[in-house]
Design an enzyme around this catalytic site. Structure first.
Site, short mmCIF file in Angstrom:
data_model
loop_
_atom_site.label_atom_id
_atom_site.label_comp_id
_atom_site.label_asym_id
_atom_site.label_seq_id
_atom_site.Cartn_x
_atom_site.Cartn_y
_atom_site.Cartn_z
N LYS A 175 -6.49 -38.51 29.12
CA LYS A 175 -6.09 -37.43 28.18
C LYS A 175 -5.48 -38.02 26.90
O LYS A 175 -5.82 -37.60 25.79
CB LYS A 175 -5.10 -36.51 28.89
N LYS A 250 4.12 -36.08 20.31
CA LYS A 250 4.50 -36.41 21.69
C LYS A 250 3.38 -37.21 22.37
O LYS A 250 3.61 -38.25 22.99
CB LYS A 250 4.76 -35.11 22.47
P1 NAD Z 1 6.07 -24.57 26.74
O1 NAD Z 1 7.30 -25.22 26.24
O2 NAD Z 1 5.54 -23.36 26.05
O3 NAD Z 1 6.28 -24.17 28.29
C1 NAD Z 1 6.98 -24.92 29.23
C2 NAD Z 1 7.59 -23.93 30.22
O4 NAD Z 1 8.20 -24.67 31.27
C3 NAD Z 1 8.68 -23.05 29.61
O5 NAD Z 1 8.39 -21.69 29.88
C4 NAD Z 1 9.96 -23.51 30.31
O6 NAD Z 1 10.90 -22.47 30.50
C5 NAD Z 1 9.40 -24.01 31.63
N1 NAD Z 1 10.25 -24.95 32.34
C6 NAD Z 1 10.83 -26.08 31.87
N2 NAD Z 1 11.51 -26.71 32.87
C7 NAD Z 1 11.35 -25.94 33.98
C8 NAD Z 1 11.80 -26.04 35.32
N3 NAD Z 1 12.56 -27.07 35.73
N4 NAD Z 1 11.44 -25.09 36.20
C9 NAD Z 1 10.67 -24.06 35.79
N5 NAD Z 1 10.21 -23.89 34.54
C10 NAD Z 1 10.55 -24.83 33.64
O7 NAD Z 1 4.97 -25.72 26.79
P2 NAD Z 1 3.37 -25.54 26.81
O8 NAD Z 1 2.85 -25.45 25.43
O9 NAD Z 1 3.02 -24.50 27.82
O10 NAD Z 1 2.95 -27.01 27.35
C11 NAD Z 1 3.09 -27.38 28.70
C12 NAD Z 1 2.46 -28.74 28.88
O11 NAD Z 1 1.09 -28.67 28.52
C13 NAD Z 1 3.09 -29.84 28.01
O12 NAD Z 1 3.16 -31.02 28.77
C14 NAD Z 1 2.11 -29.96 26.84
O13 NAD Z 1 2.12 -31.27 26.27
C15 NAD Z 1 0.80 -29.67 27.54
N6 NAD Z 1 -0.26 -29.14 26.66
C16 NAD Z 1 0.02 -28.18 25.74
C17 NAD Z 1 -1.00 -27.70 24.91
C18 NAD Z 1 -0.72 -26.64 23.87
O14 NAD Z 1 -1.58 -26.42 23.02
N7 NAD Z 1 0.40 -25.92 23.95
C19 NAD Z 1 -2.30 -28.21 25.04
C20 NAD Z 1 -2.57 -29.16 26.02
C21 NAD Z 1 -1.53 -29.62 26.82
#
Ligand code: NAD
Length: 302
Positions: A175, A250
């Site tokens: 990735k 990141k």
């Molecule tokens: P986000 O910040 O919107 O969501 C993360 C969620 O995790 C939040 O709702 C938070 O409250 C929750 N959380 C954090 N710690 C927690 C815990 N201990 N227990 C329960 N819930 C917890 O992030 P996202 O955009 O959904 O991204 C998530 C992952 O996917 C990241 O690693 C990101 O790099 C990856 N990603 C994101 C995208 C994008 O476009 N947003 C694309 C590909 C990959």
């Protein structure tokens, strides 16, 4: 193989996790959810999920856990930290971690869970929020072949293209290699288009020329960084939506860490990391990553 009666616990209902959990419900799976944010759980409950008060509660009786968390430290603490799920998951449960994190943490969590006979795959995604909502994500999996096979029906409910990259951690490595290349393509396309503009060319015409020439690449085909060259892309919408600069930053940090560990030469990735860091520091962290186009703009600097 997991059947539709499999009980799934979904942890992390953010921008990506929420639509992914919705798609599991749509596919007919039984889903229990947990997030630190109450409103995120309420929305999933309205769609048919059960909500839990803690991460430990949500995995009670679960055959399978999907986690979608911000970073490696969250994944490590959830599974093997103090009160980690390692002591609460049933034997033979399968953990699918779709967060984008460093491969070393994925491998370490996998090894720890295996000691308690809990199975683990890293399954980071490509496709963004749009792909998560449409159920067309690409999953890139690292783990044992039998666990990959077991996870397939669940991954297919959330994605379209599913790859087995290798053993634990390989999903994460694949990735971030892809995202490092994407950042370089976006930067190269941006500087070429800006130089064309500086020399009086129309960016639409220049894009058409490169699309039919040897500079052709994904950003020109689907994600042109110059405003108003292409409809329905972030650049034509003030760089709103899409994939945030700070998330690219990141991923480039993860790529540099990986390169350092494997002693790989990554000069293009290193430059991309510096340029995305500057762009973020200039207050653009929340914009789509194609906004890096403005870094090369004479207009922007005047
Ligand atoms: P986000 O910040 O919107 O969501 C993360 C969620 O995790 C939040 O709702 C938070 O409250 C929750 N959380 C954090 N710690 C927690 C815990 N201990 N227990 C329960 N819930 C917890 O992030 P996202 O955009 O959904 O991204 C998530 C992952 O996917 C990241 O690693 C990101 O790099 C990856 N990603 C994101 C995208 C994008 O476009 N947003 C694309 C590909 C990959």
């Amino acid at each position: 193989m997991q059947n539709k009666n499999a009980k799934i616990a979904f942890i992390g209902l953010g921008n990506m996790g929420a639509p992914m959990a919705h798609n599991l419900l749509r596919a007919g799976f039984t889903v229990a959810v947990f997030d630190l944010v109450q409103t995120a759980m309420d929305k999933l409950q309205q769609a048919g999920a059960t909500q839990a008060k803690t991460a430990i509660d949500v995995v009670q009786g679960a055959d399978l856990v999907v986690s979608m968390l911000p970073a490696g430290k969250h994944v490590e603490s959830l599974y093997i930290g103090e009160n980690g799920l390692i002591n609460h998951l049933k034997k033979d449960a399968l953990v699918i971690d779709s967060s984008t994190i460093d491969a070393a943490t994925s491998k370490m969590v996998a090894a720890n869970l295996a000691e308690n006979h809990i199975r683990f795959i890293d399954a980071p995604v490509s496709g963004g929020v749009a792909g998560a909502t449409a159920g067309t994500l690409t999953f890139i999996v690292g783990g044992k072949p039998q666990d990959y096979a077991s996870a397939l029906p669940v991954l297919q409910a959330m994605g379209k293209n599913i790859f087995h990259a290798g053993d634990h951690g390989a999903g994460q490595v694949a990735k971030i290699c892809n995202n490092m290349l994407l950042s370089v393509l976006m930067l190269g396309t941006s500087e070429a288009l800006q130089m064309a503009i500086d020399n009086g060319l129309d960016p639409k015409v220049m894009s058409d020329i490169m699309l039919q020439s040897s500079g052709r690449n994904w950003t020109l085909e689907l994600y042109n960084p110059c405003p108003d060259v292409m409809p329905n892309v972030p650049s034509s919408n003030d760089y709103q939506g899409g994939f945030m600069v700070d998330l690219m930053k990141k991923d480039l940090g993860l790529a540099m860490d990986t390169g350092l560990k494997s002693q790989s030469s990554t000069p293009m990735g290193a430059l991309a990391q510096s340029l995305y860091t500057i762009h973020s520091q200039q207050g653009n962290g929340h914009l789509d990553f194609s906004s890096i186009f403005n870094l090369f703009s004479k207009q922007e600097k005047q």
